[in-house]
Write an enzyme that holds these catalytic residues in place. Structure first.
Site, short mmCIF file in Angstrom:
data_model
loop_
_atom_site.label_atom_id
_atom_site.label_comp_id
_atom_site.label_asym_id
_atom_site.label_seq_id
_atom_site.Cartn_x
_atom_site.Cartn_y
_atom_site.Cartn_z
CD GLN A 1 34.87 47.09 45.55
OE1 GLN A 1 34.95 46.69 44.40
NE2 GLN A 1 35.00 48.43 45.91
CB CYS B 1 37.05 48.27 42.66
SG CYS B 1 37.64 50.06 42.23
CG HIS C 1 33.93 50.06 39.83
ND1 HIS C 1 34.58 49.43 40.94
CD2 HIS C 1 33.31 48.84 39.12
CE1 HIS C 1 34.15 48.24 41.24
NE2 HIS C 1 33.51 47.71 40.37
CG ASN D 1 31.76 44.70 39.86
OD1 ASN D 1 32.66 44.96 40.11
ND2 ASN D 1 30.44 45.30 39.81
#
Length: 491
Positions: free
Chosen positions: A102, A108, A412, A433
């Protein structure tokens, strides 16, 4: 007479005034002296504290280490880094590739959502690697959020400007963050496109300038609309036209900084090589492409899951479990799906997550990623950083207390793809992630189960993997939390 005066003199001499000596009250519970509270900080007191502190060799060593380095690095526990390996006994067959990034943006939630969506697409089209366009959803989200914000301003023109609600609305009128229900709205209205057809522009991957400009303009528009609404009836009748003009300006800013996106209802052609290196071409619209996720072929490829039916479980110990929660005036697309959470205990949430992973289904989840975590190693563990060792103090807030005091919130969103279970209990979880391959283990993080208990607040689940009593909560009238509630935080 003189004898009486002598007695009086002796009494005055022997009398102890309160201002001369503090009262030595004793605690009935502890039997210790209770000293009166001083509202000021004494220099002599701090000097005494420092003298006593430096008498201990351990504190002198701590001073040398902690004042010259990142305290988190100094206090990181080797045992935690050893325990949190990337080995799992329950793992989905296709985790999705490549690792996404990102970059310098708050997208996110869009990355996590599209990383969940892409699994079904990769199976459907026999792909080795695939990435959906996060920038496409980002463009439409910014436009919709601007419209949503202006509608909230028009709906609250009679509320004082200094009211907490108005000030909260003005804090972030079109931020980068979002929630699962908000991405569901975007996909339903605008569809999806492959990353190759609408890649990141500079301002998508580094969104600070764009978000700053939009925020400034929307705050300006808010004051203009409120002022216009306070005038004559004739002036109020022009509110619609004024708002349309404002939205056109927002559209101009977005289009020039992000680039014109594909039209949701017009054909686009996607050319790609499948896993067998065979050339393929697909002509479709973004809406049709997204609708494919609900096709029988995609549902079958995705182990029977229709991603459009997923919903959010949350763990908010301040509120009653088995209750539907929502956040007042939180959303992005006017007239569409509100943000809704089914509040459950962590056991219910984790049981659903494990069942989904056993069925090869990835899980979008929201957490407070900054707590007891290391970006470099990719470890999230409550035992990772020993603050008590370094500072002789323990961080004692419970999960509920952290929410009550705004110490923690969903900051997040990421994706769960595996879990390690021992004696029917989860030990650690594998996390995909969106910070690129330089974070964690080539982009992969590992989360201890204890960390999940404390800092995971949300998991988006398939209704098939929860009981009827959980699904039925969706039929309730939600408890409305105020906009400034931590559950209103956007990942």
């Amino acid at each position: 007479m003189m004898e009486a005066e002598g007695r009086k003199s002796r009494l005055e001499r022997d009398y102890v005034y309160i201002k001369d000596r503090p009262s030595e009250k004793m605690s009935q519970r502890t039997g210790k002296e209770v000293r009166p509270r001083s509202p000021t900080l004494s220099i002599s007191t701090t000097e005494k504290w420092e003298e006593e502190l430096m008498e201990d060799p351990k504190n002198r060593l701590a001073l040398s280490a902690l004042s010259s380095n990142d305290p988190k690095a100094v206090l990181t526990q080797r045992s935690a880094t050893i325990a949190n390996t990337q080995n799992f006994n329950i793992k989905i067959e296709l985790e999705g590739a490549p690792i996404t990034n990102q970059q310098s943006s708050g997208r996110c939630w869009l990355f996590a959502a599209t990383n969940v969506f892409r699994i079904a697409i990769m199976k459907r089209y026999n792909l080795k690697e695939f990435e959906l366009s996060q920038a496409y959803l980002f463009y439409w989200d910014k436009l919709e959020k601007a419209n949503y914000f202006l509608e909230q301003i028009l709906d609250t023109v009679d509320v004082d400007l200094e009211d907490r609600l108005i000030q909260t609305l003005l804090e972030g009128p079109a931020g980068d963050g979002g929630q699962w229900d908000m991405v569901a709205n975007l996909v339903e209205k605008y569809g999806l496109v492959p990353h190759a057809l609408y890649p990141d522009s500079f301002n998508a991957s580094s969104s600070g300038a764009l978000s700053g400009l939009l925020t400034t303009k929307l705050r300006e528009y808010a004051l203009e609309l409120r002022q216009l609404a306070s005038r004559s009836t004739e002036a109020k009748q022009s509110l619609g036209a004024t708002k349309d003009k404002m939205m056109r300006e927002i559209h101009l800013i977005l289009t020039l900084m992000l680039g014109p996106p594909p039209s949701p209802k017009k054909d686009v052609t996607w050319e790609y090589n499948d896993k067998d290196e065979k050339f393929q071409s697909l002509t479709t619209t973004p809406l049709t492409f997204a609708g494919e996720l609900s096709s029988q072929a995609s549902i079958k490829a995705n182990s029977g899951t229709n991603v459009h039916e997923l919903f959010s479980l949350v763990n908010d110990p301040r509120n009653k479990y088995g209750q539907l929660l929502s956040v007042s005036r939180l959303g992005n697309v006017v007239g569409m799906r509100p943000v809704r959470y089914v509040n459950v205990d962590m056991t219910t949430m984790k049981t659903a997550c494990i069942s989904m992973l056993r069925s090869n289904i990835p899980i979008f989840f929201g957490c407070d990623v900054g707590k007891f975590s290391d970006r470099v190693s990719g470890i999230m563990d409550t035992d990772l950083i020993d603050y008590e060792l370094g500072f002789n103090t323990r961080l004692g807030l419970s999960k509920a207390h952290r929410l009550m005091t705004h110490e923690s919130a969903m900051t997040h969103a990421m994706v769960l793809t595996a879990v390690h279970v021992v004696d029917d209990k989860p030990v650690r979880w594998r996390v995909q992630n969106s910070w690129g391959e330089t974070s964690g283990s080539k982009g992969w993080f590992v989360m201890s189960d204890r960390w999940m208990d404390e800092f995971v607040y949300q998991a988006v689940v398939d209704p098939r993997f929860v009981g009827n009593e959980v699904r039925d909560v969706l039929k309730q009238e939600p408890k409305m939390l105020p906009l400034w509630d931590p559950m209103g935080a956007l990942a």
